[in-house]
Design a protein around this motif. Structure first.
Motif, PDB file in Angstrom:
ATOM      1  N   ALA A  74       0.976  -1.139   0.405  1.00  0.00           N
ATOM      2  CA  ALA A  74       0.321  -0.124  -0.041  1.00  0.00           C
ATOM      3  C   ALA A  74       1.140   1.113   0.232  1.00  0.00           C
ATOM      4  N   SER A  75       2.000   1.103   0.968  1.00  0.00           N
ATOM      5  CA  SER A  75       2.991   2.534   0.901  1.00  0.00           C
ATOM      6  C   SER A  75       3.360   2.579  -0.636  1.00  0.00           C
ATOM      7  N   THR A  77       1.979   1.324  -3.287  1.00  0.00           N
ATOM      8  CA  THR A  77       1.467   1.741  -4.374  1.00  0.00           C
ATOM      9  C   THR A  77       1.340   3.433  -4.210  1.00  0.00           C
ATOM     10  N   THR A  78       0.776   3.462  -2.708  1.00  0.00           N
ATOM     11  CA  THR A  78       0.744   5.385  -2.548  1.00  0.00           C
ATOM     12  C   THR A  78       1.405   6.657  -3.059  1.00  0.00           C
ATOM     13  N   LEU A  81       1.858   6.226  -7.407  1.00  0.00           N
ATOM     14  CA  LEU A  81       0.651   6.955  -7.282  1.00  0.00           C
ATOM     15  C   LEU A  81       1.013   9.045  -7.452  1.00  0.00           C
ATOM     16  N   THR A 164      -2.408   1.614 -11.099  1.00  0.00           N
ATOM     17  CA  THR A 164      -1.922   2.534 -10.611  1.00  0.00           C
ATOM     18  C   THR A 164      -1.654   4.517 -11.917  1.00  0.00           C
ATOM     19  N   THR A 232      -5.236  14.395  -2.606  1.00  0.00           N
ATOM     20  CA  THR A 232      -4.186  12.554  -4.029  1.00  0.00           C
ATOM     21  C   THR A 232      -4.767  12.023  -2.949  1.00  0.00           C
ATOM     22  N   ILE A 233      -4.269  11.927  -1.496  1.00  0.00           N
ATOM     23  CA  ILE A 233      -4.445  10.901  -0.226  1.00  0.00           C
ATOM     24  C   ILE A 233      -5.811  10.761   0.094  1.00  0.00           C
ATOM     25  N   SER A 239      -9.764   5.470  -6.086  1.00  0.00           N
ATOM     26  CA  SER A 239      -8.133   4.532  -6.098  1.00  0.00           C
ATOM     27  C   SER A 239      -9.376   2.664  -5.603  1.00  0.00           C
ATOM     28  N   GLN A 245      -4.940  -0.489  -4.275  1.00  0.00           N
ATOM     29  CA  GLN A 245      -4.300  -0.230  -3.107  1.00  0.00           C
ATOM     30  C   GLN A 245      -4.243   0.910  -2.148  1.00  0.00           C
ATOM     31  N   THR A 246      -4.560   1.584  -2.121  1.00  0.00           N
ATOM     32  CA  THR A 246      -3.649   2.535  -1.381  1.00  0.00           C
ATOM     33  C   THR A 246      -3.471   3.177   0.045  1.00  0.00           C
ATOM     34  N   THR A 248      -5.145   5.263   1.742  1.00  0.00           N
ATOM     35  CA  THR A 248      -6.444   4.488   2.273  1.00  0.00           C
ATOM     36  C   THR A 248      -7.544   3.818   1.916  1.00  0.00           C
TER      37      THR A 248
END
Length: 573
Positions: A74-75, A77-78, A81, A164, A232-233, A239, A245-246, A248
């Motif tokens: 997740a990290s 991917t985030t 992104l 992504t 975005t976050i 998403s 899979q962010t 969030t």
């Protein structure tokens, strides 16, 4: 004693150059206002404090599972992104800003404000529209197959919007105006003199931009990109719908799918760390951002633009047109075409209920938020203390927090509060109150108030800074009380700023999705959650009318902003 530098004041005590630290302590001038301001700040910080408590209440095995199975992917991917969105919005926002400021081409005046229109489309609506537009059965791939005679996906390659990269493309399409606006302002206000000097020395336009304008605008661009990344976050709808899979999305999936509130809070702490990094970067960028002009009338001078001819004129027209079509045209086309086939839904009770819920929630949140903003700003003016300014600054931090963090933190706080009240009344009066705030629309209003208080405070403060600093004090010298002078002098003069704050908070509450999903009561839908639920079931067309209602509502501040751009002398000439 007559020549002594010390003086006694009943309000301040002994003051003077030789007074001790203890004797120079200043009592609060308005203790009630100070107490309320600090209470508001404490309420804003409650979700963060509760989030930390929840996260560290989990066992070591919970942290171990997160670090092994959820956080690495997740990290990554985030962060991927964020980098993709940052790069895309920087290039797109800066390029379009430089284009409309430095060059003359057909419809330049139109594009100077039309490039802001994608701000009216929330990222989750853009994701639903783009997915329908670029899927196999959508118009783009259908046209591609018809033009080249392809029969199936095996005959050609087309980028997957559910990825992504696709999510970055969607978000950049609607968020780039943040960078466009900040870069455009700097190019107009700051870069004109130095750019003209560089041109007189024989520098080419590209060299002027790369070596002169871009370094000057870098802090403003960084501030705009920081706003883009915070949006975005905060995103959950885009998403999740695009299968990205962010962090969030992981907060929701960890809590709802695994039934681990502690795990969701732990993921949210990682998000909070990223937000703090972005806040630090934005603050540093704003500190480095400065504007200098030699005289006040200089801003009304028409900037020298380079006329474009031939293929360059067509290229400039295409560069300005594509962002508007992607960020605003595609969502309007998709939802408009669906809405025309779902006109029977206008009379739907579910849609009417969602519209009414959105209207009531947004109206209540905007009124409450603006009232608190007015109180906090007036408290700072009355007290003029450093502690009060710090309290108001802390009360404004909610806008930087993702809605999911605020919602998850409030969920725990409100549940504890309701249970404590219920236990107290059971033991003392034998009465069970149940849930008073948790799982009610009031919780959604509270979350929106916390998140958008900074928005209202900024709009009102920008209006009050344009007034003479001692205006209300003049009224008080004529016998008016502080409250009376504020009501009779300041409020009438601040009515445009107050109206702006009401509109901004109302629109952002209409669009809000992340916190509403967590806090809403059972069976309670806003327009945003109505669209979200239909998209989650795979039928976004059933939420098309609600989506158009959100876009039309969000157009109000964009139209106001566009009108301000058109009134700008440089944009109009």
């Amino acid at each position: 004693m007559a020549d002594s530098p010390f003086q006694y004041s009943a309000e301040r005590g002994i003051i003077g150059p030789g007074a001790s630290r203890s004797t120079r302590v200043r009592r609060p001038r308005h203790p009630i206002a100070s107490a309320v301001a600090f209470a508001v700040s404490a309420i804003v910080l409650l979700p963060i404090a509760s989030l930390v408590l929840i996260a560290f209440s989990g066992g070591a095995e919970e942290w171990g599972y997160l670090f092994r199975s959820i956080l690495p992917k997740a990290s990554f991917t985030t962060i991927s992104l964020l980098f993709a969105v940052a790069a895309s919005t920087t290039v797109l926002g800066v390029a379009t800003a430089w284009l409309v400021v430095a060059f003359e081409f057909p419809a330049r005046r139109f594009f100077s404000w039309a490039l802001v229109l994608p701000l009216a489309v929330p990222p989750y609506l853009a994701a639903y529209a783009f997915a329908e537009f670029f899927l196999y059965t959508g118009p783009v791939q259908s046209l591609l197959r018809a033009a080249f005679g392809f029969r199936s996906m095996r005959d050609y390659w087309f980028p997957d919007i559910r990825s992504t990269g696709g999510a970055a493309f969607v978000m950049a399409s609607v968020l780039y105006p943040y960078v466009y606006l900040t870069a455009r302002i700097v190019f107009l206000m700051q870069g004109r003199n130095i750019a003209d000097v560089a041109r007189t020395l024989g520098a080419a336009p590209w060299k002027v931009f790369w070596r002169v304008l871009l370094p000057v605008a870098r802090p403003a661009i960084a501030a705009g990109v920081a706003l883009v990344l915070m949006e975005t976050i905060n995103d959950i709808g885009a998403s999740e719908y695009l299968g990205v899979q962010t962090l969030t999305v992981s907060v929701y999936s960890t809590w709802l799918n695994r039934g681990s509130l502690e795990g969701g809070a732990q993921v949210a702490l990682v998000m909070l760390f990223l937000v703090l990094v972005l806040l630090f970067a934005e603050d540093r960028a704003r500190q480095r951002q400065r504007f200098h002009t030699t005289r006040g009338t200089h801003l009304k001078v028409r900037p020298q633009r380079i006329p474009l001819k031939g293929w360059r004129k067509l290229l400039a027209l295409a560069v300005a047109t594509v962002p508007v079509l992607c960020g605003f045209g595609i969502p309007l086309y998709v939802f408009g075409s669906y809405a025309l086939r779902r006109l029977d839904q206008i009379a739907s009770p579910d849609l009417a209920s969602s519209f009414l819920s959105s209207l009531l929630t947004a109206s209540t949140a905007s009124l409450l938020t603006v009232m608190l903003a007015l109180f906090l700003i007036n408290a700072v003016r009355l007290s003029r203390s450093h502690s009060m300014r710090v309290a108001v600054r802390l009360a404004s931090i909610g806008y930087a927090l993702p809605g999911g963090i605020i919602g998850l933190g409030l969920l725990f706080v409100l549940a504890r509060f309701d249970n404590a009240v219920d236990a107290l009344l059971r033991s003392s009066l034998g009465i069970s109150t149940g849930l008073l705030i948790s799982g009610t629309a009031a919780a959604v209003v509270l979350a929106c108030t916390i998140r958008f208080l900074a928005l209202a405070e900024g709009a009102v403060r920008s209006g009050i800074e344009k007034l003479p600093p001692n205006l209300d004090e003049a009224a008080r010298s004529l016998g008016r009380s502080p409250l009376g002078s504020a009501a009779s002098v300041l409020l009438p003069l601040l009515s445009p700023a107050i109206l702006t704050a009401l509109v901004l908070v109302f629109v952002d509450t209409i669009k809000e999705l992340s916190a509403t999903i967590l806090l809403r009561p059972f069976g309670f839908n806003t327009l945003a959650t109505f669209v979200y639920e239909n998209a989650s079931r795979g039928v976004p067309e059933d939420g098309a009318i609600a989506a158009l209602a959100i876009i039309v509502t969000a157009l109000v501040p964009v139209v106001l902003l566009s009108g301000a751009l058109m009134r700008d002398k440089e944009a109009a000439m």
